[in-house]
Design a protein around this motif. Structure first.
Motif, PDB file in Angstrom:
ATOM      1  N   ARG A  95     -65.928-100.800 -10.466  1.00  0.00           N
ATOM      2  CA  ARG A  95     -64.845-101.584 -11.911  1.00  0.00           C
ATOM      3  C   ARG A  95     -63.578-100.941 -12.657  1.00  0.00           C
ATOM      4  O   ARG A  95     -62.892-101.835 -13.037  1.00  0.00           O
ATOM      5  N   TYR A 108     -68.291-105.331  -2.276  1.00  0.00           N
ATOM      6  CA  TYR A 108     -66.420-104.591  -3.104  1.00  0.00           C
ATOM      7  C   TYR A 108     -65.720-104.877  -2.271  1.00  0.00           C
ATOM      8  O   TYR A 108     -65.440-104.392  -1.841  1.00  0.00           O
ATOM      9  N   HIS A 140     -64.073-109.236  -5.005  1.00  0.00           N
ATOM     10  CA  HIS A 140     -63.806-108.401  -6.609  1.00  0.00           C
ATOM     11  C   HIS A 140     -64.113-109.371  -7.863  1.00  0.00           C
ATOM     12  O   HIS A 140     -64.854-109.881  -7.233  1.00  0.00           O
ATOM     13  N   CYS A 141     -64.539-108.404  -8.694  1.00  0.00           N
ATOM     14  CA  CYS A 141     -64.677-108.595  -9.989  1.00  0.00           C
ATOM     15  C   CYS A 141     -64.869-109.716 -10.413  1.00  0.00           C
ATOM     16  O   CYS A 141     -65.862-110.665 -10.535  1.00  0.00           O
ATOM     17  N   TRP A 146     -65.812-110.338 -15.921  1.00  0.00           N
ATOM     18  CA  TRP A 146     -67.432-109.995 -16.535  1.00  0.00           C
ATOM     19  C   TRP A 146     -67.936-111.573 -17.042  1.00  0.00           C
ATOM     20  O   TRP A 146     -66.610-112.156 -17.058  1.00  0.00           O
ATOM     21  N   GLN A 206     -75.310-107.864  -6.881  1.00  0.00           N
ATOM     22  CA  GLN A 206     -74.484-105.921  -6.778  1.00  0.00           C
ATOM     23  C   GLN A 206     -75.536-105.867  -4.957  1.00  0.00           C
ATOM     24  O   GLN A 206     -74.841-104.961  -4.557  1.00  0.00           O
ATOM     25  N   THR A 223     -70.184-107.067 -11.264  1.00  0.00           N
ATOM     26  CA  THR A 223     -69.425-106.249 -10.252  1.00  0.00           C
ATOM     27  C   THR A 223     -69.815-104.821 -10.181  1.00  0.00           C
ATOM     28  O   THR A 223     -70.640-104.109 -11.048  1.00  0.00           O
ATOM     29  N   PHE A 236     -67.519-111.799  -8.327  1.00  0.00           N
ATOM     30  CA  PHE A 236     -68.718-111.982  -8.916  1.00  0.00           C
ATOM     31  C   PHE A 236     -69.252-112.334 -10.489  1.00  0.00           C
ATOM     32  O   PHE A 236     -70.565-112.635 -10.934  1.00  0.00           O
ATOM     33  N   HIS A 262     -60.375-106.192 -15.158  1.00  0.00           N
ATOM     34  CA  HIS A 262     -61.661-106.464 -14.587  1.00  0.00           C
ATOM     35  C   HIS A 262     -61.589-107.617 -15.089  1.00  0.00           C
ATOM     36  O   HIS A 262     -61.479-108.553 -15.971  1.00  0.00           O
TER      37      HIS A 262
END
Lengths: 326, 680
Positions: B509, B420, B443-444, B488, B415, B504, B447, B486
């Motif tokens: 998010r 982003y 983007h997510c 994760w 982060q 992210t 990450f 999203h």
């Protein structure tokens, strides 16, 4: 015949047609003084292809008017005096036997003219009156199984005396319906009568009138008039007027469909007087009384001149009440 | 480009296009546009066909009939297009139905640019009907209904106008206004009639369009079997609502920072994520793990914009079931299939779904059942992983061994050091290396992938999870938008199960669409929900219920199952019906009463002027009679009146209409005379 008038035959215009009509009317007024309106209506009727019934007391110029019309229009003319003993063959003609060739040949009666004056039509019995009917309706004569065409244009100007009805035969409805207009000449105004006295010698006799048009051109003008534009609103107005005569409480039998067509035709010819190629409600109203008054059967039992007057009043009242298109 | 403006009436003559013809052609072209839009809103037509048709439509609206001269030669272009479409179908890029629809649109486009003659008009309208039918096959959404309505209205107006134009003799003006008004009201009542027909006519419930499950305009593509790095980034700005949920107990928060899990992935081959789990059983209800004390119950509705068949639930789902699939033919129960990666899918394809789910807070997930293979896969690395990845993880962790602490440390690092962005172009050979060492932006998915892989290089079990993040309170529930999609990371904690760690940056998010766009989309969503419940799903059963309710109102406590609106709605409907009826009566009375002719206004003005000057008309006297009377009685007045009356009569009965401004010009002299009279 005037050269510019001859040109009309090829392609009539509103203005040329109006000029011809104006000239005929001027000729008529020259010999029947003080009757300009009637003269114009007579011309209107002729242009609309209709027959005219002149109704009035003797000696007001009915015969003169008819003769003058024939001369001004360049039409062949005959006058038939209707009497109680007049036979149909006296009008139509008859088959004549030729001893030498042992054959029958048809000898044409006085109806074989382009303009026929049927003087005092109501004096003859109905059978004789009806002899005119086929000629007026179809422009032909049938006799002994053979048919002879009448000369074109064929126009009848009939007269009758509405006052002295003794010993007369009122015209049957079918006969009346054949006349496009019924006109009444009436006595001339006092000043006109006085002028007649002073100028009598200078008034040209009918015989001296020149033709301002001819049969051919008259036919062309009739076709031209019949083709003038009539707006739906005006046509609907005529129908509304006719329906109003049928629904009126004082009228036994109102205007027929033929009467509606007659008003339309006359209104078209009337429009030419104003130099227009379309019909207005004013044209309709101008010819309403002369076209319809003689076709209505009234509930009241009045006869002759009184009936004519009442019918005219009723029609004028309807013309005021039926809302004209605007 | 050769611009050719051609006459609209007939094929001969080089005169200019009349106003009526131009209007008719514009209406025709717009109708074709609406018909094409009815297909385009499904979002399935290839972009290049949209562009081609749009170009044709714009050209046609500008009056450039560029194909008018060489119709046959230009038709060859269509053959080429057909070839491309056939190839696309063969190659599997485009579905056959979609290709057919696109081709119908292009035929219509070609016809739009051809010579506007009656035959072409017919072809355009026929193509329009075909396109509308195609649109119905591609989607049954609200946007389609709006396009259908627009097509119906525009095509009807155009066709009505062409009939009138054909009836009017050449050279005479077409009474456009006189036609459009009754035509417009006729179409209005036809639409009302169609609505009444829809409500009252028995529903046949044929499954005419199995493709109704198509997602519609702006939908997500659903959750795929794989996650490919670099794709679908632009979803973040899509404000369409994909999910609606009611939670028990309700946390009552404006924004719900929750993870909505759809599925997980355990295998990364360097470019995309997959899952090794095999399909398991199919049953009405699926239990993923045992429930706990803090279960959250959810009643979830997946909207058409979702476009997928994977169930979504708050993290960490324990049980899913009671699923209903809502399709054009009504609602039906659907069994659920459990797949690998914890994914659960509906068995019945439909446009929308509703179901119930229970979930535990992520930290309490201690009981995830996993096979050995699945467990082993949580440490698997791609075959040729760049050694710099492991070195980076080592450098950041600096000996941290606790999985959760390590994950948080790495997430914080990502982060802090990386930015982003949604602006990623093209595929790269090694997206992870590209993200970590080249662009340092992503983007997510980048990450999450980076965190997962960094952890695995250090021997910490982790996997990728995908679904949605967020939740926005609307009324008494929560909505999730397409932009909330999203990804994760799940970190496996020995004895505790999977724990969510999100690498992210927090600000990026959830959905990032504009507020105004969200508002507009909200309106559209509401309309679409209403459309779906009252139109698409309005079945024979609903009609029967409606009729039963009218005949015999339900007694006792009301049940929620009925879709009957409350009594006041019926009252309102009856009142609306009465109002419509009286408006119709009024309109029909007004249209049947003769309308004053244009020239009549001139006569009215003359009469008003004369009346003000004290000149009265007699009973039943018309203007022409008044004029001839005044010619005799008042020659000064007659002078301006005669030409005016003559012109009025021409305009009213002679079919020579008054020109603009002519009325004032004609009235001028009369006004002057009247003023002079008044002054003297």
């Amino acid at each position: 015949m005037n050269p510019p008038v001859r040109a009309l035959v090829a392609a009539p215009t509103v203005e040329a047609a109006r000029q011809v009509m104006e000239r005929i009317a001027t000729h008529l007024s020259r010999v029947v003084q003080g009757k300009e309106a009637q003269a114009r209506l007579t011309v209107t009727s002729v242009i609309a292809g209709g027959h005219v019934l002149l109704e009035d007391v003797p000696g007001v110029g009915k015969t003169t008017l008819a003769e003058a019309l024939a001369r001004a229009c360049g039409l062949s003319f005959s006058r038939i005096q209707f009497t109680a003993d007049l036979m149909p063959t006296d009008i139509l003609g008859s088959q004549v036997f030729h001893a030498a060739s042992a054959t029958f040949t048809f000898r044409q009666g006085p109806i074989f003219r382009q303009l026929v004056l049927a003087d005092e039509l109501n004096r003859a019995p109905p059978r004789t009156q009806s002899a005119l009917l086929e000629g007026m309706a179809h422009g032909q004569v049938s006799l002994d199984g053979a048919t002879w065409p009448l000369p074109a244009p064929f126009t009848v100007v009939a007269t009758q005396n509405p006052v002295d009805l003794t010993g007369t035969y009122p015209l049957p409805d079918s006969q009346l319906d054949r006349f496009l207009m019924r006109l009444s000449l009436g006595h001339p105004a006092p000043d006109v009568e006085a002028r007649l006295l002073t100028t009598r010698g200078r008034t040209p006799p009918v015989e001296t009138l020149e033709a301002v048009t001819g049969p051919e051109e008259l036919l062309s003008l009739r076709a031209f008039a019949a083709g003038l534009r009539m707006d739906d609103a005006v046509a609907e107005y005529i129908v509304r007027l006719a329906r109003a005569t049928r629904e009126h409480g004082d009228i036994e039998r109102g205007a027929s469909t033929r009467a509606v067509l007659a008003v339309g035709g006359a209104a078209r010819a009337q429009a030419l007087w104003e130099g227009r190629d379309f019909v207005t409600p004013g044209d309709v109203r101008a010819v309403l009384v002369p076209c319809l008054a003689h076709r209505l059967m009234l509930r009241s039992n009045v006869q002759g001149a009184a009936a004519r007057e009442e019918a005219s009043h009723l029609l004028e009242e309807l013309a005021r009440k039926v809302v004209a298109p605007r | 480009m050769a611009r050719l403006r051609v006459p609209a009436r007939g094929t001969t003559g080089g005169g200019s296009v009349s106003g009526a013809s131009r209007l008719r052609l514009v209406l025709r072209d717009l109708a074709a546009g609406a018909a094409f839009a009815s297909m385009a809103v499904s979002g399935q037509l290839p972009t290049w066909t949209l562009l081609l048709f749009g170009l044709a439509l714009v050209s046609a609206l500008m009056g450039w009939r560029i194909f008018a001269r060489r119709t046959k030669a230009t038709a060859a272009v269509l053959l080429g297009v057909a070839g491309v479409l056939v190839f696309s179908v063969y190659a599997g890029h485009v579905d056959l139905v979609v290709a057919s629809c696109a081709f119908a649109g292009l035929i219509a486009g070609h016809r739009l640019l051809s010579m506007p003659e009656p035959r072409t008009d017919g072809q355009v309208h026929l193509a329009g009907l075909l396109m509308v039918a195609g649109g119905a096959a591609l989607s049954g959404e609200l946007a389609f209904a709006l396009c259908l309505l627009a097509f119906g209205v525009l095509a009807s107006l155009s066709m009505g106008l062409s009939v009138v134009e054909g009836a009017v003799p050449p050279g005479e003006p077409v009474p456009v206004r006189a036609v459009m008004r009754p035509l417009g009201s006729g179409i209005f009542f036809a639409v009302c009639g169609a609505a009444a027909f829809f409500l009252l006519f028995p529903r046949l419930n044929w499954n005419m369009a199995a493709r109704r499950s198509a997602p519609g305009l702006g939908a997500t593509t659903g959750l795929a079997d794989t996650v490919r790095l670099g794709g679908e980034g632009t979803l973040k700005s899509n404000p369409r609502v994909v999910l609606r949920a009611q939670l028990t107990p309700d946390p009552v928060r404006e924004r719900l920072d929750a993870y909505w899990l759809a599925r997980t992935y355990d295998t990364f081959d360097g470019q995309e994520w997959t899952s090794i789990g095999q399909p398991k059983r199919t049953r009405p209800r699926v239990t993923l793990r045992h429930g706990g004390e803090h279960s959250i119950h959810q009643r979830i509705e997946l909207l058409p914009a979702y476009g997928g068949t994977t169930l979504v639930a708050l993290e960490t789902p324990t049980r899913l079931g009671n699923a209903l699939a809502h399709s054009a033919t009504g609602s039906q129960r659907t069994p659920l299939t459990e797949l690998g990666g914890g994914e659960v899918r509906f068995q019945v394809p439909a446009i929308a779904y509703s179901y119930e789910a229970t979930s535990l807070p992520p930290e309490e997930d201690a009981t995830t059942p996993m096979s050995e293979a699945e467990r082993g896969q949580l440490l698997a690395l791609p075959d040729r992983l760049d050694p710099r990845v492991a070195a980076l993880a080592q450098r950041v962790l600096q000996g941290e061994k606790d999985p959760l602490a390590a994950a948080r440390k790495l997430a914080a690092f990502l982060q802090r050091e990386y930015t982003y962005t949604l602006e990623l172009s093209g595929d790269v050979e090694e997206p992870l290396v590209d993200f970590l060492f080249v662009r340092k932006a992503g983007h997510c998915e980048h990450f999450a992938t980076a965190l997962t892989l960094l952890l695995r290089t250090q021997g910490i079990s982790a996997r990728l999870a995908s679904g949605f993040f967020g939740g926005e309170r609307v009324e008494d529930g929560y909505v999730v938008r397409a932009g909330d999609a999203h990804a994760w990371t799940h970190v496996l904690m020995p004895g505790r199960g999977f724990v969510t760690v999100d690498a992210t940056p927090p600000a990026n998010r959830a959905s990032q669409s504009l507020a105004a766009l969200e508002f507009l989309t909200g309106l559209y969503e509401a309309l679409e929900t209403r459309w779906r419940s009252t139109v698409v799903d309005f079945s024979l059963r609903d009609q029967l219920q409606l009729a039963q309710g009218l005949v015999r109102p339900p007694r006792g406590p009301r049940r929620d199952t009925t879709r009957l609106p409350p009594a006041r709605i019926w009252g309102l409907a009856i009142a609306a019906g009465l109002v419509t009826y009286s408006v119709w009566q009024l309109l029909s009375r007004r249209s049947s009463s003769p309308k004053p002719h244009q020239a009549t206004h001139l006569a009215d003005a003359v009469e008003r002027l004369l009346g003000e000057a004290g000149v009265r008309m007699r009973e039943g006297e018309a203007l022409e009679e008044l004029t001839s009377r005044l010619t005799r009685e008042q020659p000064t007045l007659a002078a301006p009146l005669v030409p005016l009356t003559r012109r009025y009569l021409e305009a009213r009965f002679g079919q020579r209409p008054l020109q603009p401004g002519e009325t004032e010009r004609l009235l001028g002299p009369l006004r002057q005379v009247l003023q002079t009279r008044r002054a003297s």
